[in-house]
Design a protein around this motif. Structure first.
Motif, short mmCIF file in Angstrom:
data_model
loop_
_atom_site.label_atom_id
_atom_site.label_comp_id
_atom_site.label_asym_id
_atom_site.label_seq_id
_atom_site.Cartn_x
_atom_site.Cartn_y
_atom_site.Cartn_z
N ASN A 138 2.44 -0.59 11.51
CA ASN A 138 3.41 0.26 10.57
C ASN A 138 3.65 -0.85 9.25
OD1 ASN A 138 3.58 2.59 12.08
ND2 ASN A 138 5.40 1.89 13.29
N ALA A 139 3.55 -1.95 9.69
CA ALA A 139 4.20 -3.10 8.59
C ALA A 139 3.24 -3.37 7.42
CB ALA A 139 4.43 -4.58 9.41
N CYS A 140 1.95 -2.79 7.66
CA CYS A 140 0.75 -3.08 6.52
C CYS A 140 0.84 -2.08 5.80
CB CYS A 140 -0.73 -3.06 7.38
SG CYS A 140 -1.99 -3.38 6.48
N THR A 141 1.01 -2.45 4.55
CA THR A 141 1.04 -1.38 3.37
C THR A 141 0.29 -2.01 2.12
OG1 THR A 141 3.23 -2.39 2.45
CG2 THR A 141 3.16 -0.42 4.27
N ILE A 142 0.09 -1.17 1.10
CA ILE A 142 -0.03 -1.56 -0.14
C ILE A 142 0.63 -0.85 -1.08
CG2 ILE A 142 -2.50 -1.91 0.33
CD1 ILE A 142 -3.28 1.03 -1.07
#
Length: 329
Positions: free
Chosen positions: A305-309
């Motif tokens: 969930n913490a991985c974003t762009i």
């Protein structure tokens, strides 16, 4: 399903342990499409994207995606691939649009939206007796096209969910009645590769489909596309429950959901894939006779969930809209 572990989910996925089934949280929702519209900022319509944070408007095919990404929204931490589809909207009787939220598939914990991804060696019951060749760095493909006006591809289907575990029946077009637990969109990709081209101008000609839909054994690959690759599939759970009040539906009673390119039938549903597994991780998994001892590294739901762009395209996609993003009046 809160707190359900990835290991438990995988163990329950199938007693034969003949395939990978895992969740990927949402990475981004924006108008980018590095396959069909490389470099376009913005692309013509909205997409929901999962996988590695190396995703961008261009996705240079000469660059290994796994080397560019630093995190992934997928449960397998060595999978930096990107997967994306169009976005579902509700079109109210007054002509305004509202984005339909996503929710995670059963057994996948509290992932943030996203999709469930499958890599099958043969089917849910057997590893099969043939070599499954993993995709190579630079490989990419699509399935379906927005211009399609008939439901002829058996791998592109919908399920009207009675509960989170419903899997049948499947339809080629959007369900016509309110669905108690939402709508699941299903995308099965072809599994026969020409063995030479990592892509093709239409992103499909280097592949050949011998499948008949569903998670069943596909037919033998033809001489033109002799290499058997994993059978890739996506499932997306769209939470249509907030829109089940039929007084908001069109006055003629027709179903009210549209894809983000204004498709109200559903035949034009399509999916995109850019391979990005690290090293030989996917090949090791396909060579394995036991899913749970294939040596693939996993990560927690919180890490996924913490991985974003950051958004490259900044526009309102969540309010009640008078037009779909990228569509003119």
């Amino acid at each position: 399903m809160k707190g359900f572990s990835l290991a438990a989910a995988l163990a329950l996925a199938g007693s034969s342990q003949a395939y990978l089934r895992f969740g990927c949280a949402t990475l981004s929702v924006q108008r980018l499409d590095p396959l069909v519209e490389p470099g376009a900022i913005p692309s013509a319509h909205l997409h929901q994207i999962i996988g590695g944070n190396g995703f961008n408007a261009t996705m240079d095919p000469t660059t290994d995606v796994a080397q560019r990404a630093t995190c992934t929204t997928c449960s397998f931490s060595e999978d930096f691939s990107n997967y994306w589809t169009a976005v579902l909207y509700f079109k109210a009787r007054n002509g305004t649009y509202k984005r339909v939220p996503q929710y995670p598939n059963a057994l996948l914990g509290d992932l943030k939206g996203g999709m469930t991804v499958y890599y099958l060696q043969q089917d849910f019951s057997s590893n099969g007796n043939q070599k499954i060749t993993a995709f190579k760095p630079g490989f990419r493909m699509t399935v379906g096209t927005p211009q399609t006006t008939s439901g002829t591809n058996p791998g592109l289907r919908y399920t009207c969910l009675q509960d989170v575990m419903t899997r049948f029946p499947e339809t080629a077009e959007f369900p016509k009645q309110p669905c108690p637990a939402g709508i699941m969109a299903i995308h099965h990709f072809p599994a026969c590769w020409d063995g030479k081209n990592l892509d093709s101008p239409d992103h499909q000609s280097h592949m050949y489909n011998t499948g008949s839909g569903g998670f069943v054994s596909a037919g033998a690959c033809p001489a033109s596309h002799p290499v058997r690759v994993p059978q890739l599939a996506f499932e997306t759970m769209w939470d249509t429950r907030p829109f089940n009040d039929k007084s908001l539906w069109p006055a003629d009673g027709s179903q009210p959901f549209v894809w983000s390119y204004e498709d109200s039938k559903g035949y034009g549903t399509h999916g995109d894939y850019v391979f990005g597994w690290k090293g030989d991780a996917l090949q090791r998994a396909m060579d394995s006779k036991s899913l749970l001892s294939n040596g693939l590294a996993t990560q927690t739901v919180a890490q996924s969930n913490a991985c974003t762009i950051k958004n490259t395209v900044n526009e309102d996609i969540d309010s009640w809209l008078t037009t779909l993003p990228g569509r003119s009046m």
